[in-house]
Design a protein around this motif. Structure first.
Motif, PDB file in Angstrom:
ATOM      1  N   VAL A 240       0.837  -1.189   0.000  1.00 49.86           N
ATOM      2  CA  VAL A 240       0.000   0.000   0.000  1.00 49.86           C
ATOM      3  C   VAL A 240       0.880   1.250   0.000  1.00 49.86           C
ATOM      4  O   VAL A 240       1.848   1.332   0.764  1.00 49.86           O
ATOM      5  N   GLN A 241       0.550   2.202  -0.860  1.00 50.71           N
ATOM      6  CA  GLN A 241       1.226   3.500  -0.873  1.00 50.71           C
ATOM      7  C   GLN A 241       0.220   4.566  -0.461  1.00 50.71           C
ATOM      8  O   GLN A 241      -0.773   4.795  -1.151  1.00 50.71           O
ATOM      9  N   ASN A 242       0.443   5.225   0.672  1.00 52.31           N
ATOM     10  CA  ASN A 242      -0.424   6.302   1.142  1.00 52.31           C
ATOM     11  C   ASN A 242       0.200   7.653   0.793  1.00 52.31           C
ATOM     12  O   ASN A 242       1.410   7.821   0.912  1.00 52.31           O
ATOM     13  N   PHE A 243      -0.627   8.613   0.398  1.00 49.81           N
ATOM     14  CA  PHE A 243      -0.102   9.937   0.088  1.00 49.81           C
ATOM     15  C   PHE A 243      -1.206  10.979   0.145  1.00 49.81           C
ATOM     16  O   PHE A 243      -2.388  10.647   0.214  1.00 49.81           O
ATOM     17  N   ALA A 244      -0.817  12.250   0.105  1.00 48.16           N
ATOM     18  CA  ALA A 244      -1.706  13.421   0.152  1.00 48.16           C
ATOM     19  C   ALA A 244      -2.274  13.630   1.554  1.00 48.16           C
ATOM     20  O   ALA A 244      -3.386  13.205   1.875  1.00 48.16           O
ATOM     21  N   LYS A 245      -1.497  14.304   2.410  1.00 51.33           N
ATOM     22  CA  LYS A 245      -1.973  14.656   3.742  1.00 51.33           C
ATOM     23  C   LYS A 245      -2.896  15.875   3.640  1.00 51.33           C
ATOM     24  O   LYS A 245      -2.543  16.866   3.010  1.00 51.33           O
ATOM     25  N   PRO A 246      -4.082  15.812   4.251  1.00 52.75           N
ATOM     26  CA  PRO A 246      -5.047  16.916   4.143  1.00 52.75           C
ATOM     27  C   PRO A 246      -4.476  18.267   4.557  1.00 52.75           C
ATOM     28  O   PRO A 246      -4.675  19.266   3.869  1.00 52.75           O
ATOM     29  N   GLN A 247      -3.751  18.302   5.675  1.00 49.16           N
ATOM     30  CA  GLN A 247      -3.256  19.584   6.174  1.00 49.16           C
ATOM     31  C   GLN A 247      -2.182  20.183   5.275  1.00 49.16           C
ATOM     32  O   GLN A 247      -1.915  21.386   5.333  1.00 49.16           O
ATOM     33  N   GLU A 248      -1.568  19.354   4.427  1.00 54.59           N
ATOM     34  CA  GLU A 248      -0.535  19.856   3.528  1.00 54.59           C
ATOM     35  C   GLU A 248      -1.109  20.363   2.208  1.00 54.59           C
ATOM     36  O   GLU A 248      -0.605  21.335   1.644  1.00 54.59           O
ATOM     37  N   ILE A 249      -2.151  19.726   1.709  1.00 50.67           N
ATOM     38  CA  ILE A 249      -2.708  20.166   0.429  1.00 50.67           C
ATOM     39  C   ILE A 249      -3.889  21.118   0.609  1.00 50.67           C
ATOM     40  O   ILE A 249      -4.337  21.747  -0.345  1.00 50.67           O
ATOM     41  N   LEU A 250      -4.420  21.225   1.853  1.00 49.91           N
ATOM     42  CA  LEU A 250      -5.546  22.121   2.120  1.00 49.91           C
ATOM     43  C   LEU A 250      -5.239  23.064   3.285  1.00 49.91           C
ATOM     44  O   LEU A 250      -5.930  23.057   4.302  1.00 49.91           O
TER      45      LEU A 250
END
Length: 344
Positions: A179-189
């Motif tokens: 599994v590859q997890n990516f895109a942290k909410p606090q970083e992109i929003l």
């Protein structure tokens, strides 16, 4: 002096570009507005083939309608406005689907994937076997369980999911290798107050060539493009500014914004609601609100066309070859699957 002029000109153009990028998009910014009446469309098929409103998919000119609440067969094929066949029997028997989730296809139409929540598997069918034979067998993948309404094909053995209720990431790519997890909410929003998990629910489309994800949030006025590391390519904010100036509700009746983002002919299509999820609040037997607007953008997120319907739309596809917009309307009681001849 000449160098100073060039420097000031460059700074001015950069400032203008940056302001344009951060500009809040209004309905008046769409270059073209089209009003469509549900009754003005032509009949595609009668309602009795579906148990509930189906999800719509288009491969070239093959229309796929999936009814996840079907009791017999859950996938229906149509070609040139004619019903072709139904496949994927619902049940607990061999090669049947116990509890289907929505499907996805690869770009070339080689495979069709369907989640089976009953068996916690992802079934991969060769599309040719579904269309031309009656003895098709699915290849089953026991991927780690994840909650997702939408998924996209990354390769023959891997899928992209929105994790929705699993922090701190928005997306994951799941394959047999891990599994590859990516895109942290606090970083992109940045700047969005974290109130509840549904804040991060998205509708999205993955482009295999650029390896970019085009996404719109279901509870925020945001259209965004990122890559598979979480790097933001562009962000577009909209008129209601939900989640920025306005607060997302905590009573489980948030504002419903975008749904069913799709890409047709190098353009981004996405439905927009802008109302609370349920009419009259989340009490008793709630009646949901559905979109009445379809927004179209270029691949940089710039507004092009706004379509306003006089009724509620559940799902849609656009046939770029035949210039047909096909919608499933919840406001038509007899003939809900309708098409419009229109160039978009």
């Amino acid at each position: 002096m000449k160098n100073l002029f060039i420097l000031f000109t460059t700074l001015f153009l950069f400032s203008c570009t940056n302001k344009q990028e951060n500009k809040t998009i209004q309905l008046s910014d769409f270059k073209r507005t089209i009003n469509l009446s549900i009754d003005s469309g032509k009949i595609y098929t009668k309602k009795d083939i579906f148990n509930r409103a189906p999800y719509l998919y288009l491969l070239d000119t093959l229309l796929i309608a999936q009814d996840i609440f079907a009791t017999e067969k859950g996938i229906h094929f149509f070609v040139n406005h004619k019903y072709l066949k139904s496949v994927c029997r619902i049940g607990k028997g061999e090669n049947e689907i116990v509890r289907p989730g929505n499907l996805c296809t690869d770009k070339n139409g080689k495979y069709l994937w369907i989640v089976d929540w009953g068996r916690v598997t992802y079934n991969r069918y060769a599309l040719d076997s579904l269309l031309f034979t009656n003895n098709f067998i699915a290849q089953k993948f026991n991927f780690p369980q994840t909650i997702s309404y939408e998924k996209q094909v990354v390769s023959d053995t891997s899928l992209l999911f929105n994790t929705q209720y699993e922090e701190p990431y928005i997306y994951r790519i799941v394959s047999e290798n891990g599994v590859q997890n990516f895109a942290k909410p606090q970083e992109i929003l940045p700047g969005v107050e974290v109130l509840d998990h549904p804040l991060y629910m998205t509708t999205f489309k993955y482009d295999t060539e650029t390896q970019r994800i085009y996404m719109a949030f279901r509870n925020l006025d945001v259209l965004m493009c990122i890559d598979t590391t979480g790097k933001v390519i562009f962000t577009k904010k909209f008129f209601n500014e939900i989640g920025f100036k306005k607060k997302v509700k905590k009573d489980r009746n948030e504002i419903s914004t975008f749904s069913f983002l799709k890409i047709f002919g190098n353009k981004i299509f996405v439905l927009y609601c802008g109302l609370e999820y349920f009419q009259g609040g989340n009490v008793g037997q709630p009646v949901p609100n559905f979109p009445e607007k379809l927004m179209i953008f270029d691949m940089k997120g710039n507004p092009l066309t706004l379509i306003k319907f006089d009724g509620e739309i559940f799902d849609y596809v656009y046939d770029t070859k035949n210039k047909e917009l096909i919608v499933y309307s919840l406001s038509s009681e007899i003939y809900p699957l309708i098409y419009y001849k229109i160039e978009l």
